[in-house]
Design an enzyme around this catalytic site. Structure first.
Site, PDB file in Angstrom:
ATOM      1  N   LEU A  65       0.834  -1.206   0.000  1.00  0.00           N
ATOM      2  CA  LEU A  65       0.000   0.000   0.000  1.00  0.00           C
ATOM      3  C   LEU A  65       0.869   1.257   0.000  1.00  0.00           C
ATOM      4  O   LEU A  65       2.068   1.182   0.273  1.00  0.00           O
ATOM      5  CB  LEU A  65      -0.899  -0.024   1.247  1.00  0.00           C
ATOM      6  CG  LEU A  65      -1.812  -1.256   1.349  1.00  0.00           C
ATOM      7  CD1 LEU A  65      -2.446  -1.350   2.722  1.00  0.00           C
ATOM      8  CD2 LEU A  65      -2.878  -1.228   0.267  1.00  0.00           C
ATOM      9  N   PRO A  66       0.266   2.420  -0.282  1.00  0.00           N
ATOM     10  CA  PRO A  66       1.095   3.628  -0.406  1.00  0.00           C
ATOM     11  C   PRO A  66       1.827   4.053   0.872  1.00  0.00           C
ATOM     12  O   PRO A  66       3.035   4.284   0.826  1.00  0.00           O
ATOM     13  CB  PRO A  66       0.092   4.697  -0.850  1.00  0.00           C
ATOM     14  CG  PRO A  66      -1.046   3.949  -1.467  1.00  0.00           C
ATOM     15  CD  PRO A  66      -1.125   2.656  -0.718  1.00  0.00           C
ATOM     16  N   THR A  99       6.434   0.666   1.893  1.00  0.00           N
ATOM     17  CA  THR A  99       7.462   1.453   2.592  1.00  0.00           C
ATOM     18  C   THR A  99       6.734   2.450   3.482  1.00  0.00           C
ATOM     19  O   THR A  99       6.070   3.360   2.978  1.00  0.00           O
ATOM     20  CB  THR A  99       8.348   2.219   1.594  1.00  0.00           C
ATOM     21  OG1 THR A  99       8.943   1.299   0.700  1.00  0.00           O
ATOM     22  CG2 THR A  99       9.434   3.002   2.322  1.00  0.00           C
ATOM     23  N   LYS A 174      15.302   0.158   5.066  1.00  0.00           N
ATOM     24  CA  LYS A 174      14.826   0.610   3.740  1.00  0.00           C
ATOM     25  C   LYS A 174      14.986   2.133   3.589  1.00  0.00           C
ATOM     26  O   LYS A 174      15.435   2.616   2.545  1.00  0.00           O
ATOM     27  CB  LYS A 174      13.354   0.190   3.588  1.00  0.00           C
ATOM     28  CG  LYS A 174      12.599   0.838   2.449  1.00  0.00           C
ATOM     29  CD  LYS A 174      13.023   0.369   1.082  1.00  0.00           C
ATOM     30  CE  LYS A 174      12.252   1.095  -0.012  1.00  0.00           C
ATOM     31  NZ  LYS A 174      12.778   0.873  -1.340  1.00  0.00           N
ATOM     32  N   LYS A 249       8.264  11.106  -0.241  1.00  0.00           N
ATOM     33  CA  LYS A 249       7.682  10.435   0.938  1.00  0.00           C
ATOM     34  C   LYS A 249       8.780   9.735   1.746  1.00  0.00           C
ATOM     35  O   LYS A 249       8.864   9.883   2.965  1.00  0.00           O
ATOM     36  CB  LYS A 249       6.644   9.390   0.488  1.00  0.00           C
ATOM     37  CG  LYS A 249       6.042   8.595   1.639  1.00  0.00           C
ATOM     38  CD  LYS A 249       5.361   7.311   1.192  1.00  0.00           C
ATOM     39  CE  LYS A 249       6.339   6.300   0.687  1.00  0.00           C
ATOM     40  NZ  LYS A 249       5.863   4.923   0.641  1.00  0.00           N
TER      41      LYS A 249
HETATM   42  P1  NAD Z   1       0.757   2.448  -6.293  1.00  0.00           P
HETATM   43  O1  NAD Z   1       0.136   3.743  -5.913  1.00  0.00           O
HETATM   44  O2  NAD Z   1       0.982   2.125  -7.729  1.00  0.00           O
HETATM   45  O3  NAD Z   1      -0.135   1.224  -5.669  1.00  0.00           O
HETATM   46  C1  NAD Z   1      -0.800   1.259  -4.430  1.00  0.00           C
HETATM   47  C2  NAD Z   1      -2.104   0.468  -4.578  1.00  0.00           C
HETATM   48  O4  NAD Z   1      -2.736   0.338  -3.303  1.00  0.00           O
HETATM   49  C3  NAD Z   1      -3.121   1.131  -5.511  1.00  0.00           C
HETATM   50  O5  NAD Z   1      -3.511   0.224  -6.524  1.00  0.00           O
HETATM   51  C4  NAD Z   1      -4.277   1.492  -4.580  1.00  0.00           C
HETATM   52  O6  NAD Z   1      -5.548   1.423  -5.217  1.00  0.00           O
HETATM   53  C5  NAD Z   1      -4.144   0.420  -3.510  1.00  0.00           C
HETATM   54  N1  NAD Z   1      -4.791   0.733  -2.244  1.00  0.00           N
HETATM   55  C6  NAD Z   1      -4.699   1.864  -1.501  1.00  0.00           C
HETATM   56  N2  NAD Z   1      -5.431   1.733  -0.379  1.00  0.00           N
HETATM   57  C7  NAD Z   1      -6.000   0.509  -0.422  1.00  0.00           C
HETATM   58  C8  NAD Z   1      -6.879  -0.208   0.441  1.00  0.00           C
HETATM   59  N3  NAD Z   1      -7.336   0.312   1.589  1.00  0.00           N
HETATM   60  N4  NAD Z   1      -7.275  -1.450   0.078  1.00  0.00           N
HETATM   61  C9  NAD Z   1      -6.826  -1.987  -1.079  1.00  0.00           C
HETATM   62  N5  NAD Z   1      -6.012  -1.373  -1.938  1.00  0.00           N
HETATM   63  C10 NAD Z   1      -5.600  -0.133  -1.614  1.00  0.00           C
HETATM   64  O7  NAD Z   1       2.122   2.365  -5.467  1.00  0.00           O
HETATM   65  P2  NAD Z   1       3.378   1.384  -5.751  1.00  0.00           P
HETATM   66  O8  NAD Z   1       4.344   2.053  -6.670  1.00  0.00           O
HETATM   67  O9  NAD Z   1       2.864   0.022  -6.062  1.00  0.00           O
HETATM   68  O10 NAD Z   1       4.064   1.412  -4.303  1.00  0.00           O
HETATM   69  C11 NAD Z   1       3.516   0.688  -3.199  1.00  0.00           C
HETATM   70  C12 NAD Z   1       4.501   0.787  -2.047  1.00  0.00           C
HETATM   71  O11 NAD Z   1       5.774   0.248  -2.455  1.00  0.00           O
HETATM   72  C13 NAD Z   1       4.778   2.224  -1.576  1.00  0.00           C
HETATM   73  O12 NAD Z   1       4.892   2.229  -0.175  1.00  0.00           O
HETATM   74  C14 NAD Z   1       6.107   2.568  -2.249  1.00  0.00           C
HETATM   75  O13 NAD Z   1       6.853   3.546  -1.538  1.00  0.00           O
HETATM   76  C15 NAD Z   1       6.802   1.224  -2.244  1.00  0.00           C
HETATM   77  N6  NAD Z   1       7.817   1.031  -3.300  1.00  0.00           N
HETATM   78  C16 NAD Z   1       7.604   1.415  -4.581  1.00  0.00           C
HETATM   79  C17 NAD Z   1       8.593   1.229  -5.555  1.00  0.00           C
HETATM   80  C18 NAD Z   1       8.386   1.656  -6.995  1.00  0.00           C
HETATM   81  O14 NAD Z   1       9.374   1.634  -7.757  1.00  0.00           O
HETATM   82  N7  NAD Z   1       7.188   2.017  -7.405  1.00  0.00           N
HETATM   83  C19 NAD Z   1       9.803   0.608  -5.202  1.00  0.00           C
HETATM   84  C20 NAD Z   1       9.997   0.188  -3.885  1.00  0.00           C
HETATM   85  C21 NAD Z   1       8.993   0.396  -2.926  1.00  0.00           C
END
Ligand code: NAD
Length: 300
Positions: A65-66, A99, A174, A249
């Site tokens: 999740l975000p 994260t 991390k 973030k």
């Molecule tokens: P994203 O915004 O693409 O995906 C998040 C998903 O969570 C969305 O599809 C959203 O609809 C869903 N969501 C939110 N609240 C929800 C709930 N209550 N129930 C169900 N679904 C829900 O973000 P992302 O890029 O996939 O990143 C996710 C996490 O991973 C973040 O914490 C980010 O910092 C971390 N991260 C991302 C990357 C990257 O390269 N994108 C790399 C490492 C870590």
């Protein structure tokens, strides 16, 4: 074979859940976005209409999740909405890969422990390419037993799996990593631009620095200067990859962590200011290597 509930199917969660399906696991999915669930259903996942519906009866629950508030609300409940801790069985393993701040991870772990449920924080490194390829690095915090139990599912999505320590330790490691990454990206960008300003070819300069004492991951895998490296965001208009908003973030989390421990992090603090400024100029959804443009002369 395990039944895994996967909640949060965004840029990272979608391909991670797909790799569990490829490994032959039964995967129940839930996301707030129906199209994200449909994409996984097309690959064989079972769609649930609620997060609790996906989690009830699953052997393992994974969340991606975000931010911290999403994780706290989902596991602990929010007003009239039930939290996952109320519906999962005592022997369910909970793995949060988002994260988030270490305090939220520790809070959920402590609440889960009251019912004898194991929870680990397992944030990832490796980006969307690593998620798709199943080569992520998992950085885990939690008990030895929970870490051992998590191995089969984490192995299906990643290549390097570390146990950083107790609850929240994965999140601390991390954000230390991402703070360093931001500093390396900014430093590499300013060095490359200074070379260009003096007439150097950025590819030649990159090749020199890569094998010299300034060598680092951004020069090896993620060069920020357009045209130097193929198949990286800088050569695709800074699209895809890791968004500036997410780096902002993570740098906020690292500065909050520094305040808590009274640590001196001048480079991390400066990197956060530079990235916040970059985001405020409309670059929030572009890849974080676009910080390079802050050093390049304005195009007329
Ligand atoms: P994203 O915004 O693409 O995906 C998040 C998903 O969570 C969305 O599809 C959203 O609809 C869903 N969501 C939110 N609240 C929800 C709930 N209550 N129930 C169900 N679904 C829900 O973000 P992302 O890029 O996939 O990143 C996710 C996490 O991973 C973040 O914490 C980010 O910092 C971390 N991260 C991302 C990357 C990257 O390269 N994108 C790399 C490492 C870590």
């Amino acid at each position: 074979m395990s039944t895994v509930a996967f909640i949060g199917l965004g840029n990272m969660g979608g391909p991670m859940a797909a790799n569990l399906l490829k490994a032959g696991m039964t995967v129940r999915v839930f996301d707030l976005v129906p199209a994200a669930m449909q994409a996984l259903a097309d690959q064989g996942a079972l769609v649930s209409s609620t997060a609790c519906g996906a989690a009830a009866g699953a052997n393992v629950v994974i969340t991606m999740l975000p931010a911290g508030k999403h994780v706290r609300n989902l596991y602990l409940g929010n007003g009239s909405e039930k939290g996952l801790l109320e519906v999962v069985a005592g022997d369910t393993l909970l793995i949060d890969c988002s994260t988030i701040d270490a305090q939220s991870a520790q809070l959920v772990a402590a609440e889960a422990a009251k019912s004898g449920i194991e929870f680990i924080d397992a944030p990832v490194s490796g980006g969307t390419a690593g998620a798709a390829a199943g080569t992520l690095t998992f950085i885990c915090g939690g008990s030895d037993i929970a870490f051992e139990r998590a191995q089969p599912v984490l192995n299906a999505m990643g290549k390097n799996i570390f146990h950083a320590g107790g609850a929240g330790a994965g999140q601390v490691a991390k954000i230390c990593n991402n703070m360093l990454l931001s500093v390396l990206m900014v430093g590499t960008s300013e060095a490359l631009q200074m070379g260009i300003d003096h007439g150097l070819d950025p590819k030649v300069l990159s090749d020199i620095m890569k094998v010299s004492s300034g060598g680092n991951w951004t020069l090896e895998k993620y060069n920020p200067c357009p045209g130097v490296m193929e198949n990286v965001p800088s050569s695709k208009g800074y699209q895809g990859g890791f968004m500036v908003d997410l780096m902002v973030k993570d740098l906020g989390l690292s500065q909050e962590a520094a305040l808590l421990s009274n640590s001196s992090t001048p480079m991390g603090s400066l990197a956060r200011s530079l990235y916040v400024n970059h985001a405020r100029q409309g670059n929030g959804r572009r890849d974080f290597s676009s910080i390079f443009e802050q050093f390049a002369p304005l195009k007329k």
